[in-house]
Write an enzyme that holds these catalytic residues in place. Structure first.
Site, PDB file in Angstrom:
ATOM      1  N   ARG C  92       0.821  -1.207   0.000  1.00 57.42           N
ATOM      2  CA  ARG C  92       0.000   0.000   0.000  1.00 57.42           C
ATOM      3  C   ARG C  92       0.856   1.259   0.000  1.00 57.42           C
ATOM      4  NH1 ARG C  92      -2.588  -4.064  -0.672  1.00 57.42           N
ATOM      5  NH2 ARG C  92      -4.796  -4.371  -0.207  1.00 57.42           N
ATOM      6  N   GLU C  95       1.656   1.764  -3.560  1.00 55.69           N
ATOM      7  CA  GLU C  95       0.483   2.230  -4.297  1.00 55.69           C
ATOM      8  C   GLU C  95       0.270   3.724  -4.037  1.00 55.69           C
ATOM      9  OE1 GLU C  95      -3.032  -0.434  -4.739  1.00 55.69           O
ATOM     10  OE2 GLU C  95      -4.131   1.247  -3.890  1.00 55.69           O
ATOM     11  N   SER C 118      14.899  15.115   0.823  1.00 59.33           N
ATOM     12  CA  SER C 118      15.939  14.135   1.123  1.00 59.33           C
ATOM     13  C   SER C 118      15.353  12.904   1.807  1.00 59.33           C
ATOM     14  CB  SER C 118      16.999  14.741   2.037  1.00 59.33           C
ATOM     15  OG  SER C 118      17.977  13.784   2.357  1.00 59.33           O
TER      16      SER C 118
END
Lengths: 151, 151, 151, 151, 151, 151, 151, 151, 151, 151
Positions: C92, C95, C118
């Site tokens: 997830r 995603e 960063s």
């Protein structure tokens, strides 16, 4: 569908066409722009954003339309091929990273501790070194050391 | 099946263990060997063949068995990961090759014509440059220019 | 071939075994170490180097042998799977990076210009937020903005 | 073959062209729409369906044709590159998921048990945090915890 | 290096060995556990965490050691092969997802709007349906609909 | 080069445009065709061949030209993406195949012996199930069992 | 961890060792088993389940332990390399599928309509055909035609 | 840029369009050409070079322009997808190569020694075999055996 | 967007069209150019830069426009497919590199030490050798040996 | 599980160990065997089957056990890495195939028509050519031409 967008690839094509037509070199362009040749090439071919002033010099030098000058100031998507390229000249850079990369990492950690050499706060130059056994390509890079934060 | 072969990976493991046990640095080892730190690390960890004399110094310094000293003189299979590595310190080298590689290629062709910078007749160093805005990693490389043969 | 090396994976296995045996939580371990739970888990499972003092606390808390405490202070190879992982809990995150990444990039450039957040000078926390429609996982991250150098 | 379909990519191109032409920012557009900048950018560039009312505001603000306003309300195919992207700004999100993902998973399971943070019932924001050592990018996300069903 | 850790793969191997030795079926094991066969197989072979009570029934039924019963209660890393598997029985599930997936998506959006069928709050069964032209495999699944959050 | 061929993708584009223009739903189209919604969507968007009679109904309903009606009766190349798709709604089907696939295989072999569920002699439906805790997507599939031939 | 499981790979290794030791040919083994050589080889090396009677003949012929005879009757995971193999003898089968596959598909659809040749209800033989210009390998396959279901 | 080149793909498109327009079958075309259907389909769709005489018959039969008839006689680049195709009808050929390939190899070596079945000096046919349990697709191939040279 | 750029692919298309129109062979073109056929083909189809004089001969021989003659002198991006090609004629070169590559490497190291055969300072020829058992293709290559530098 | 099988990899390891122990060269071994060095290396390291007589010479020369001599006569699985190798010495062969492969194909078709150079009925040699500008590696190959069959 017709739109009024000029993409970064369009700008790169215009830049390369103008450079050929005007028989300019990258070193010559860079001198006019007042920056290094690597930075100038990179920005002019779509891997970085140019400050307004530099974009305008490029525009005048290469007869770029206003939309192209504006596009040069946008932050581009710096996409590069995550498959290792096969062009022999560029491939050798990857072979160097592959063969010598672990030694580079060992040196960085021995001299600085846990962290990396920045590829953002970074500069690079390429020059020709005369050598009786055959001239050599010289590459110099510096990048800011960034230490891992602990919190 | 038991054999009397000591593989190059076995030698590398022995080298790293001895370096830790004896609290040596790569710079210190390189000084004893009389070569640069990058070359010394590369050969000691399996990416190159050592001349007999250098292999023997490494052997004495790191208490390596005779079979390891012999193995250090063999031409290894210099296999590196053709998938781009994810360790952040090494990855940045590939990001540099990706973002700045086309600019490097343009400079080489502008200065030398059609050909490449050799990754074989090649040397490299890594050093620390002090900088008030944060110290920098400096990488220098030179490689012989090789022109494409026409026949 | 027997060597006296304890690899980072060996240390991780020892850490997880001790945590189970002593019925500790990561939050509890982090509190003893005096650092955040994410940093503590990351270092204890091989994705970062611990300062000497923190490594020694981990060693006492988890009954680690001296070689493990030393290994915790080494800069590890932070290898992660460049193929997107399939474990649903971790997937997830990818995603989210895929669906919302371009929006993240647009916000960074709108607020800061050409550069990046960063992932080295970086911190992160995970907490539980009560919600009558179902409790929520909250993730907070901050990373230093790095601007592209022009030279 | 000519058809009367306007694809989602066509709509995105129209949106970006209008934003440039009208010199709008994503924050400004979001304010007009009455939603967050991340959600607004995501929907306007093809990663989500807009409710009718929001699509119509976008249409008025950006002079979109009726077909584009209709298309904004369709459920798009949210395709993203399953190869990890190389643009440095987006790549760092994946490096974070790679290096810190296992620590994230450990925290979720320690605080909630077996399950995941939803990437659907999810929100996210990006902001700028001033810092004397260099300003920081701050990312905040919350997602509903979903427990694995047992049956 | 010897440790006191029993991995989830070790537990799976013990489970399968005991099932063969005791000539049990998955349907029979599931009945003893008081859960469905799919859930029982999934948890017993390492794709889910068992509640304490269910883990203990599995332990008694299959003569598992205490460490295995404890391990069954941990949240496992649910890794599956992101390359499509070649075993013909499993491959057909992927072919179905490939050939019929877009039709499934169209139905979900037509009936529910923008969102997904959860694979977490999810259940599934497999049964045999007699048919004079050849018996059929029947698969039934239900998953909670999750709507995309707008914020 | 201009030819008189209408490809299957051209037909799909015509179908989707007509569906939008006429404000039809897939359920409505399927009812007219006298087949299930999944089969109708699959055939109308290029994953199967329609019998002459069904193709002609689709043609009348969606004002398709004769060439499109002919093309609907051809056996298409049912190409689907062998990389697992990233659209979250479709991805979940693959996650289910990954996490629950081995359990599916175990059930098939326990109930039928060595063989597979056909993905050709196969049907599927999607429906909405009301549930006070949130409505659920229900998927039902049946496929003929095929036993491995021994010879 | 020691277990009482004999894997299918263990059985295959036993089979190949016994075949060499007893100087048997696959044709000879197949004749004893009373099945074709291809089926016999496939089942004996782990790509199919043997009926009890055939497994027992193999066991007697090759001195297999009882656990191996039991394992031969299990439905194996028929995993094959989804990357095209490089062994030249096997590669040529894939080259044939690549170069002649579209022609095969055209013939199947011309003779049968939309559907496939089953790879499950399938048989195959390999024989040697004498030819003055060089002997030829002959391969014959038949598979049941399966028509796509419409519903 | 306009050129006078007709590519092989252009020829294939012309062939398929003419075949539809003239309502021909591949068997019928092959009969006119005086070659087998598989060879005829393969050459007409770009996987082989046709002798002059055969190309001219195809040209007359399908009303091809002269440039197309010339192109049919060129040696094409026989590129096929090195990723295994997903069209179910063609995929089954690869599944057969995967599941039965090692058995094929064992038979070739048992009957001929070290070498391969040629995919160049090769022929193939597809036919329909009536069967009361369902008609079967029959595939026959022969290829010259090539022994590895020793020197 | 219209530009005045002629790409290298455009030049290659012009070259191949002219060669067909004028019924030339590569051997004939090479003779006119005064170079070997392999070098001539390689440069004329975009894998190398031609010296001015050779580019002009090609231009006259093939009626190329001035922009094409100029483009032939540029250093091209020598991109080749990093996936092994499937065209059977080219694939065999890779199979040779795969099967015999390790033997080639052993010979190079035995005769020269640690280093490589250059693919840049390199030449190659292909010829036909008559043989009563079937004519043979003969390939000859020489490349400069490059020794690894030690520093 | 202990078996009496000696795999081909075991034989290769024995061969390499004996060669080092006895300080032999591949040229010297080949002379004893009475075959070429490339063929001898290839067979001795597992890429081909040796005739009985040659296997026995290798066995005597390298003190191989009887099982190894038998294994040398088996037809091995000639698996090579379908990903292009990164060892620089072997990589150059692939770069040559990539850059010069299309020119090789053009020459083969110009001289022979549609077909290939066999990689099975094939031989190869590597030698050192003195050159004042640096010695060169010379590679010679011949392979039987195989014409595509038409039927």
């Amino acid at each position: 569908m017709a739109t009024d967008i000029m993409t970064r690839d369009d700008v790169t094509a215009l830049v390369i066409a103008a450079k050929k037509r005007k028989k300019l070199s990258w070193e010559g362009i860079a001198e006019e722009v007042g920056m290094s040749p690597i930075w100038t090439h990179m920005v002019a071919t779509g891997m970085g954003a140019a400050p307004k002033e530099k974009a305008e010099i490029l525009g005048r030098l290469l007869d770029l339309p206003e939309a192209a000058v504006a596009e040069l100031q946008e932050c581009p998507s710096k996409d590069w091929n995550r498959d290792i390229p096969t062009d022999p000249c560029i491939y050798r850079l990857y072979e160097i990273a592959g063969v010598f990369g672990p030694s580079f990492k060992a040196m960085v950690h021995e001299k600085f501790g846990d962290g990396i050499m920045s590829a953002i706060d970074f500069d690079m130059s390429v020059s020709r070194v005369e050598d009786p056994k055959g001239d050599r390509v010289k590459v110099e890079m510096t990048g800011k050391f960034l230490a891992y934060k602990a919190w």
